[in-house]
Design an enzyme around this catalytic site. Structure first.
Site, PDB file in Angstrom:
ATOM      1  CG  ASN A  46     -10.752  -2.140  -8.343  1.00 27.47           C
ATOM      2  OD1 ASN A  46     -11.452  -1.569  -9.351  1.00 27.47           O
ATOM      3  ND2 ASN A  46      -9.965  -2.998  -8.264  1.00 27.47           N
TER       4      ASN A  46
ATOM      5  CE1 TYR B 223      -4.084  -1.807   0.236  1.00 27.66           C
ATOM      6  CE2 TYR B 223      -2.672  -3.356   1.547  1.00 27.66           C
ATOM      7  CZ  TYR B 223      -4.012  -3.143   0.908  1.00 27.66           C
ATOM      8  OH  TYR B 223      -4.789  -4.081   0.652  1.00 27.66           O
TER       9      TYR B 223
ATOM     10  CD  GLU C 187      -2.162 -12.198 -10.842  1.00 28.77           C
ATOM     11  OE1 GLU C 187      -1.461 -11.449 -10.260  1.00 28.77           O
ATOM     12  OE2 GLU C 187      -3.422 -11.545 -11.053  1.00 28.77           O
TER      13      GLU C 187
ATOM     14  CB  CYS D 254      -7.263  -3.906  -5.709  1.00 25.15           C
ATOM     15  SG  CYS D 254      -8.982  -4.858  -5.764  1.00 25.15           S
ATOM     16  CG  HIS D 255      -5.797  -9.789  -7.086  1.00 19.88           C
ATOM     17  ND1 HIS D 255      -6.372  -8.835  -8.404  1.00 19.88           N
ATOM     18  CD2 HIS D 255      -4.701 -10.426  -7.775  1.00 19.88           C
ATOM     19  CE1 HIS D 255      -6.027  -9.485  -9.564  1.00 19.88           C
ATOM     20  NE2 HIS D 255      -4.680 -10.442  -9.172  1.00 19.88           N
TER      21      HIS D 255
END
Length: 156
Positions: free
Chosen positions: A115, A92, A153, A123-124
């Site tokens: 979001n 952040y 990912e 945002c993850h």
């Protein structure tokens, strides 16, 4: 305005689009788009196809026109999130510094919480400065989804 649904490995996703692009991608059905007609337009069909490729591990970058409404700060935050590469994370604080608000970690968290286009605006990929998974606020407020996406990912 039209909406469509996509059944993903993390649950039902609701997509809403206007003439400009995708306005919303949320977990489950929302009250906000309850009156919007469901119609899988060519655009929404394309977005669903890209989501399918993403969940199959074949797509690392979305090519979707977005139609976003938010404050200047939110728009800067969401733009910064779009720059986080697939398979990577940022804190952040890093996002706050990137958008010119070095002490704005909490504000970044709030912008991420709002979001409107989950997954596509990733945002993850934003985690705590200590590497912890914090603050993922999908409809079901589940860090399990954040963990699933990051594992998909290869970021975890």
């Amino acid at each position: 305005m039209r909406k469509a649904y996509y059944q993903s490995p993390v649950g039902l996703l609701e997509l809403a689009a206007d003439e400009e692009g995708l306005c919303s991608l949320s977990f489950g059905e929302t009250e906000e788009y309850a009156e919007v007609p469901e119609e899988e337009t060519p655009f929404l069909k394309s977005v669903c196809g890209q989501l399918q490729e993403y969940f199959e591990g074949k797509r690392k970058k979305f090519e979707v026109r977005l139609s976003l409404q938010g404050t200047d700060f939110q728009l800067r935050d969401w733009q910064a999130l779009l720059q986080i590469p697939y398979g990577e994370t940022r804190s952040y604080g890093e996002i706050a510094r990137q958008i010119g608000c070095p002490k704005g970690s909490r504000a970044v968290g709030m912008a991420n919480r709002n979001n409107p286009v989950a997954i596509i605006i990733p945002c993850h990929r934003v985690i705590g400065s200590d590497g912890s998974l914090t603050g993922y606020m999908g409809k079901n407020k589940s860090l399990d989804i954040k963990e699933y996406l990051l594992k998909l990912e290869g970021a975890l």
